[in-house]
Design an enzyme around this catalytic site. Structure first.
Site, mmCIF file in Angstrom:
data_model
loop_
_atom_site.group_PDB
_atom_site.id
_atom_site.type_symbol
_atom_site.label_atom_id
_atom_site.label_comp_id
_atom_site.label_asym_id
_atom_site.label_seq_id
_atom_site.Cartn_x
_atom_site.Cartn_y
_atom_site.Cartn_z
ATOM 1 N N LYS A 13 0.837 -1.213 0.000
ATOM 2 C CA LYS A 13 0.000 0.000 0.000
ATOM 3 C C LYS A 13 0.869 1.259 0.000
ATOM 4 O O LYS A 13 0.619 2.191 -0.743
ATOM 5 C CB LYS A 13 -0.927 0.023 1.226
ATOM 6 C CG LYS A 13 -1.974 -1.077 1.235
ATOM 7 C CD LYS A 13 -2.902 -0.931 2.421
ATOM 8 C CE LYS A 13 -2.197 -1.004 3.732
ATOM 9 N NZ LYS A 13 -2.139 -2.188 4.480
ATOM 10 N N ARG A 88 -11.228 0.349 7.819
ATOM 11 C CA ARG A 88 -10.727 -1.001 8.061
ATOM 12 C C ARG A 88 -11.785 -1.897 8.674
ATOM 13 O O ARG A 88 -11.551 -3.094 8.855
ATOM 14 C CB ARG A 88 -9.569 -0.906 9.040
ATOM 15 C CG ARG A 88 -8.296 -1.503 8.442
ATOM 16 C CD ARG A 88 -7.149 -1.098 9.020
ATOM 17 N NE ARG A 88 -5.952 -1.623 9.354
ATOM 18 C CZ ARG A 88 -4.822 -0.988 9.092
ATOM 19 N NH1 ARG A 88 -4.820 0.133 8.416
ATOM 20 N NH2 ARG A 88 -3.699 -1.457 9.524
ATOM 21 N N ARG A 127 11.248 -5.638 5.709
ATOM 22 C CA ARG A 127 10.938 -4.212 5.468
ATOM 23 C C ARG A 127 11.678 -3.312 6.462
ATOM 24 O O ARG A 127 11.755 -3.597 7.647
ATOM 25 C CB ARG A 127 9.425 -4.006 5.619
ATOM 26 C CG ARG A 127 9.010 -2.560 5.499
ATOM 27 C CD ARG A 127 7.588 -2.428 5.098
ATOM 28 N NE ARG A 127 6.646 -2.754 6.172
ATOM 29 C CZ ARG A 127 5.329 -2.604 6.023
ATOM 30 N NH1 ARG A 127 4.827 -2.169 4.892
ATOM 31 N NH2 ARG A 127 4.523 -2.916 7.015
ATOM 32 N N ARG A 160 9.769 -1.643 11.903
ATOM 33 C CA ARG A 160 8.593 -1.352 12.721
ATOM 34 C C ARG A 160 8.405 -2.453 13.755
ATOM 35 O O ARG A 160 8.615 -3.620 13.451
ATOM 36 C CB ARG A 160 7.353 -1.254 11.831
ATOM 37 C CG ARG A 160 7.140 0.124 11.288
ATOM 38 C CD ARG A 160 6.061 0.178 10.252
ATOM 39 N NE ARG A 160 4.832 -0.549 10.602
ATOM 40 C CZ ARG A 160 3.745 -0.570 9.842
ATOM 41 N NH1 ARG A 160 3.726 0.086 8.706
ATOM 42 N NH2 ARG A 160 2.676 -1.254 10.204
ATOM 43 N N ARG A 171 -2.327 -9.496 12.395
ATOM 44 C CA ARG A 171 -2.859 -8.468 11.485
ATOM 45 C C ARG A 171 -3.624 -9.098 10.316
ATOM 46 O O ARG A 171 -4.615 -8.546 9.847
ATOM 47 C CB ARG A 171 -1.719 -7.563 10.983
ATOM 48 C CG ARG A 171 -1.213 -6.631 12.077
ATOM 49 C CD ARG A 171 0.229 -6.246 11.867
ATOM 50 N NE ARG A 171 0.402 -5.134 10.972
ATOM 51 C CZ ARG A 171 1.581 -4.790 10.428
ATOM 52 N NH1 ARG A 171 2.665 -5.504 10.691
ATOM 53 N NH2 ARG A 171 1.686 -3.766 9.647
#
Ligand code: AMP
Length: 216
Positions: A13, A88, A127, A160, A171
């Site tokens: 995203k 969401r 990431r 993160r 998630r």
């Protein structure tokens, strides 16, 4: 141009939003980024959101709805918005329908990025994010020139706290349970564009561009 970009954590995203912004003159509004900024600045909202975020859980709907409504009143949203990570839940989608109608900016296109768990796992654990400017890297797919240092601004690259396999599972479950119904909600309005996001990023973006061209 009023767009939503949706997809599970690691679907791309953020990366696709960066590319969309280069082409279209609308602000990228990521509720995750807004919340993280509040956490960094230790605001009341940040203090409330922190525990939910670190557990990979969703922050309560009323808090998020108010934050987004406020953000969309800012002058940079006059030409529209690219909302990332919101709505969401079905409750957020229904509330947002009212907000969007009230301000005369109904959703025109929902980009739904779709990727398998195994690919997401690799993307998420590799990431790295610049702590200063938010640029996104990947240790294998898109490493910075100097390890741990942002190519753009020299800021420190960090992982993160919720970018772990365990948090990804939470998630993903949250996504299946809460966010899939949101896609169904927009599907019923005929505005969803499903995109295979396991492809190279140029190919993913080409599909998105084609969908957006029909709008402008
Ligand atoms: P993201 O960067 O979009 O993955 O969001 C990171 C975290 O922020 C999520 O795991 C949630 O805890 C919280 N968050 C972001 N957007 C929302 C939202 N629309 N509703 C509830 N919680 C959110």
């Amino acid at each position: 141009m009023n767009i939503l970009i949706m997809g599970p954590a690691g679907a791309g995203k953020g990366t696709m939003s960066e590319l969309i912004l280069k082409e279209y003159d609308i602000p990228h509004i990521s509720t995750g980024d807004m919340l993280r900024e509040n956490v960094r600045n230790n605001t009341e909202l940040g203090k409330l959101a922190k525990s939910y975020m670190e557990a990979g859980k969703l922050v309560p709907d009323d808090v998020i709805n108010a934050m987004v409504e406020d953000r969309l009143q800012q002058p940079d949203c006059q030409k529209g918005y690219l909302l990332d990570g919101f709505p969401r839940t079905l409750v957020q989608a229904e509330a947002f329908s009212e907000i969007a109608d009230k301000i005369g900016k109904p959703v025109e296109c929902v980009i739904a990025l779709e990727v398998d768990f195994e690919i997401l796992k690799d993307r998420i654990t590799g990431r790295r994010i610049c702590s200063k400017c938010g640029a996104i890297y990947h240790i294998k797919g898109h490493p910075s020139k100097v390890e741990g240092v942002c190519d753009e601004c020299g800021g420190a690259l960090i992982q993160r706290k919720d970018d772990t396999v365990e948090q990804l599972k939470v998630r993903m479950d949250e996504y299946e349970k809460s966010t899939k119904p949101v896609i169904d909600f927009y599907e019923a309005r005929g505005v969803v564009k499903h995109v295979n996001a396991a492809q190279a990023k140029e190919d993913v973006f080409a599909v998105i561009q084609e969908a957006l061209e029909h709008l402008s």
